[in-house]
Design an enzyme around this catalytic site. Sequence first.
Site, PDB file in Angstrom:
ATOM      1  NE  ARG A  52     -25.259  61.711 -18.122  1.00 31.25           N
ATOM      2  CZ  ARG A  52     -25.029  62.045 -16.847  1.00 31.25           C
ATOM      3  NH1 ARG A  52     -24.602  61.150 -15.974  1.00 31.25           N
ATOM      4  NH2 ARG A  52     -25.228  63.293 -16.451  1.00 31.25           N
ATOM      5  CE1 TYR A 104     -15.538  46.278 -37.477  1.00 27.72           C
ATOM      6  CE2 TYR A 104     -15.485  47.328 -35.332  1.00 27.72           C
ATOM      7  CZ  TYR A 104     -15.809  47.362 -36.668  1.00 27.72           C
ATOM      8  OH  TYR A 104     -16.395  48.473 -37.194  1.00 27.72           O
ATOM      9  CG  ASP A 176     -17.031  41.399 -30.245  1.00 26.92           C
ATOM     10  OD1 ASP A 176     -18.194  41.020 -30.492  1.00 26.92           O
ATOM     11  OD2 ASP A 176     -16.534  42.430 -30.726  1.00 26.92           O
ATOM     12  CE  LYS A 201     -22.206  45.274 -37.274  1.00 25.28           C
ATOM     13  NZ  LYS A 201     -21.406  45.805 -36.248  1.00 25.28           N
TER      14      LYS A 201
HETATM   15  C1  LIG Z   1     -17.188  41.877 -34.067  1.00 29.21           C
HETATM   16  C2  LIG Z   1     -17.537  43.326 -33.912  1.00 29.21           C
HETATM   17  N1  LIG Z   1     -17.386  43.922 -32.720  1.00 29.21           N
HETATM   18  C3  LIG Z   1     -17.691  45.231 -32.541  1.00 29.21           C
HETATM   19  C4  LIG Z   1     -18.145  46.012 -33.582  1.00 29.21           C
HETATM   20  C5  LIG Z   1     -18.430  47.468 -33.359  1.00 29.21           C
HETATM   21  O1  LIG Z   1     -19.798  47.703 -33.295  1.00 29.21           O
HETATM   22  P1  LIG Z   1     -20.498  49.087 -33.701  1.00 29.21           P
HETATM   23  O2  LIG Z   1     -20.312  49.280 -35.162  1.00 29.21           O
HETATM   24  O3  LIG Z   1     -21.914  48.901 -33.275  1.00 29.21           O
HETATM   25  O4  LIG Z   1     -19.800  50.161 -32.913  1.00 29.21           O
HETATM   26  C6  LIG Z   1     -18.326  45.424 -34.833  1.00 29.21           C
HETATM   27  C7  LIG Z   1     -18.807  46.237 -35.969  1.00 29.21           C
HETATM   28  O5  LIG Z   1     -18.832  45.823 -37.101  1.00 29.21           O
HETATM   29  C8  LIG Z   1     -18.010  44.045 -35.011  1.00 29.21           C
HETATM   30  O6  LIG Z   1     -18.133  43.446 -36.212  1.00 29.21           O
END
Ligand SMILES: Cc1ncc(COP(=O)(O)O)c(C=O)c1O
Length: 385
Positions: A52, A104, A176, A201
């Site tokens: 971990r 998001y 982000d 992504k």
């Molecule tokens: C802009 C953005 N930030 C964070 C996330 C969250 O990521 P995860 O699905 O890997 O937890 C997403 C998921 O679609 C996203 O589009």
Amino acid sequence: MKLKPNARFSTVCLHAGQEPDPSTGAIITPIYQTSTYVQDELGKHKGFEYGRTQNPTRLALERNVAAIESGKAAFAFASGMAAIGAIATLLQSGDHVVVSDNTYGGTFRLFERVLRKSGLCFSYVDTSKLDLVEKAITPATKMLFVETPTNPIMTLTDLRQAADLAHGHGLRLVVDNTFASPYVQRPVEFGADLVTHSTTKYLNGHSDSVGGVVIAVRDEDIEWLKFVQNAEGAILGPFDSWLVLRGTKTLPVRMAVHNANGLALAEFLAAHRKVKKVYYPGLPSHPQHALARRQMHGFGGMLAFELGSLEAARTVLNGVRLHALAESLGGVETLISHPATMTHASVPADRRSALGISDGLVRISAGIEDIDDLREDLEQALERV
Ligand SMILES: Cc1ncc(COP(=O)(O)O)c(C=O)c1O
């Protein structure tokens, strides 16, 4: 294989953080699928004690992504949401965060349904208008949390101005960068203090892993994130770390095609008589096109378009054959989705409509297929409307 300090972006993507494996010379960092490490003698080990806390595959990925995003250190988590959750642990009860209003849906849910319970509070503001951001700052504000472009309306925030504003008020700027990818923009270079990604992504890019990462530049943030990654334990596993590390090697070549296909689809849709509006920063009609040209290298693979009604959107979503009807984005395959009922279903209907996420809105994550096949597929689906 030694990287020069001035190595270019694609060389950094391929090589940063990775040395040939010391025991065999393997060019690819192995998947260290182990929970513990044998110590040489009491109190003497090779820097790895427990899975971990440290893992060599994860460490290679973290060093790789830190270099790609021009940061000092990176920490990999089990998902993008776990990464954002870790950033929130830099805050304390009573602290306030100004957040992009079109953030998001999962981030909104984490902030509103989970973190409010611990005494944090959030204001959602159109961060493309920095005067509104400034008005929302209170003595309790500690962080400005920005997504640019936003999902799915593709609104941009001027990163350099946002960083200056945040720093002028003693706040951290958190970006982000999932939607753009570090090929398209690197927020640290504009002054961001923390950058986060859902590695699910573009960084992994092959739709076969869920993960997240936080990139930091300040020593105190690095120390805390290292601590909290171990303390909370939401780490990225060795196999997923290896997959993302493989993904980042081809990030520049994939992104060049995502950019080209994104632009070509946006132009195709903008000229189509069944389409009411297209949201893509690469189109001269986008209200922030000039900022996109300054801040972004290419305009990314994400776009959205308005068809005017749920019925029309349903017809297109059910009519496509090559576009896959699925949530998520940033993979090599083209995905199509319906934000109102899929990615943004957890956002209350009144907030959705205020943000422009109507029932007729369709989102595309342009993959790297041949553009003519993608255009033909959309054309035949739009003909049914
Ligand atoms: C802009 C953005 N930030 C964070 C996330 C969250 O990521 P995860 O699905 O890997 O937890 C997403 C998921 O679609 C996203 O589009």
